[in-house]
Design a protein around this motif. Structure first.
Motif, short mmCIF file in Angstrom:
data_model
loop_
_atom_site.label_atom_id
_atom_site.label_comp_id
_atom_site.label_asym_id
_atom_site.label_seq_id
_atom_site.Cartn_x
_atom_site.Cartn_y
_atom_site.Cartn_z
N LEU A 192 23.55 -61.64 22.80
CA LEU A 192 22.90 -60.47 22.22
C LEU A 192 23.60 -59.19 22.64
O LEU A 192 23.89 -58.96 23.83
CB LEU A 192 21.44 -60.42 22.66
N SER A 193 23.87 -58.34 21.66
CA SER A 193 24.50 -57.05 21.92
C SER A 193 23.53 -55.94 21.55
O SER A 193 22.94 -55.97 20.47
CB SER A 193 25.78 -56.93 21.09
N TYR A 194 23.36 -54.99 22.44
CA TYR A 194 22.49 -53.83 22.19
C TYR A 194 23.34 -52.72 21.60
O TYR A 194 24.05 -52.01 22.31
CB TYR A 194 21.83 -53.38 23.48
N GLU A 195 23.28 -52.58 20.26
CA GLU A 195 24.14 -51.63 19.57
C GLU A 195 23.42 -50.30 19.38
O GLU A 195 22.29 -50.26 18.89
CB GLU A 195 24.56 -52.19 18.21
N PRO A 196 24.06 -49.18 19.74
CA PRO A 196 23.46 -47.86 19.51
C PRO A 196 23.05 -47.68 18.05
O PRO A 196 23.77 -48.10 17.14
CB PRO A 196 24.59 -46.89 19.89
N GLY A 197 21.89 -47.10 17.84
CA GLY A 197 21.38 -46.89 16.49
C GLY A 197 20.43 -47.97 16.03
O GLY A 197 19.75 -47.79 15.00
#
Length: 377
Positions: free
Chosen positions: A192-197
């Motif tokens: 899981l990647s926490y992407e800005p926006g």
């Protein structure tokens, strides 16, 4: 559409930017507003007609991705597929969400010649699905898998995510082994990647969710690779595992520098020399294509960028960099410079060097980004 076993020649990617709702982790080009869908598909057909001669090789793979392509009405999807003109294909994939998979839908896509489905499972634990705003339940996901198999779809890829909010090593093991039990030919698993926006990133910043620790991710990754290896899957790309003979042929195009065309908003293309990238505004895309204008920008690449693309895409795969091929493309000095930069990783067991190749070790995949940064020019 007919299928063939001949060698990969060129690929076509078709982007469908529509979804029932936005998942909280998603930063892809997608929207739940489907009012433009018919005009958009007409534009897709038009763009392909405008651009199909960008590659000289005949198509061997088609991939309809998104977004959620399974959201398309069957008649609309059929119109899109028919517009391709019935090429002889090795692989024809569509992405689907479990809530869209019904016996009628499976029958329809089979009649269209689609022979592979990539289904977004993500987890088989209801609380984890709810945490990332997935619309389906674990039971619905399992029902969809059974529907695909009973409908005659033999090439099925299931997506899973590890490091989800509230996910434990035990619950990850449960989802993983439950999915393995369905005997799918292909499994993709993503950290899981926490992407800005994204909504999930906002929840992380506000303290509503906690990011999994590095130790937890390492344990989940070790469980992933061990479990899939024991069950006969080969780890052929950083995030992808397949039973022998069932690698994703279309996606492999991206990693071996095979030419491909991408149509639709945010789609990318590569003709063997030039990379092109479409913009991401749906209404502007439709207007441009309806005026018989393309909607892409050429991504100017320096020799250094071309080399870096080659290094990164090759190292993502099990086979790694073919050193002889690299010498032919870029020269012996370039290969020697790469091997010099790789020395400490080779000595530490992070990279594996043979007379013919340079590849990542299994244990290096979680830190591959940092290795890539040290190797590119």
């Amino acid at each position: 559409m007919r299928t063939s076993s001949r060698k990969l020649m060129a690929g076509l990617y078709i982007h469908i930017p529509y979804c029932h709702s936005k998942c909280s982790y998603c930063d892809f080009c997608s929207t739940p507003n489907i009012e433009t869908v018919e005009n958009y598909v007409t534009a897709l057909i038009g763009e392909y007609r405008l651009r199909k001669d960008e590659v000289n090789e005949p198509l061997s793979t088609v991939y309809i991705g998104g977004g959620t392509p399974s959201i398309l009405p069957v008649t609309t999807l059929s119109r899109l597929v028919e517009s391709l003109g019935h090429p002889v294909l090795e692989e024809f994939t569509i992405e689907a969400n479990p809530e869209d998979v019904t016996p009628e839908w499976v029958d329809a896509i089979t009649r269209m010649g689609i022979n592979r489905v990539s289904i977004g499972i993500q987890s088989l634990v209801d609380s984890e699905l709810k945490a990332i705003n997935r619309r389906h339940s674990a039971a619905r996901a399992e029902e969809a898998l059974m529907t695909l198999k009973s409908g005659g779809i033999t090439e099925i890829s299931g997506d899973l995510i590890y490091g989800l909010p509230g996910q434990s090593l035990e619950s990850w093991n449960y989802s993983l082994n439950k999915l393995i039990g369905y005997g799918l030919t292909h499994i993709s698993a993503y950290n899981l990647s926490y992407e800005p926006g994204t909504r999930l990133y906002a929840q992380l910043i506000s303290g509503k969710v906690n990011e999994a620790s590095d130790e937890t991710i390492e344990s989940m990754y070790a469980l992933l690779t061990d479990s899939l290896r024991k069950n006969g899957y080969e780890h052929y790309e950083i995030s992808n595992f397949a039973k022998p003979g069932h690698r994703a042929r279309h996606n492999s195009n991206y990693w071996n520098m095979t030419p491909y065309i991408g149509v639709g908003v945010s789609a990318h293309s590569f003709d063997g020399k030039i990379r092109r990238a479409n913009g991401n505004r749906i209404k502007d895309y439709i207007k441009s294509i309806n005026s018989t204008n393309t909607y892409y920008e050429v991504e100017e690449e320096s020799p250094e960028n071309i080399l870096n693309d080659y290094i990164i895409t090759a190292l993502r795969t099990r086979e790694g960099i073919n050193l002889n091929d690299m010498r032919l493309r870029f020269g012996s000095d370039t290969v020697e410079n790469l091997l010099s930069s790789a020395k400490r990783y080779i000595a530490g067991g992070r990279l594996i060097k043979t007379d013919e190749s340079l590849s990542l070790s299994e244990t290096a995949i979680l830190i591959s980004d940092s290795i890539f940064r040290d190797l590119i020019v």
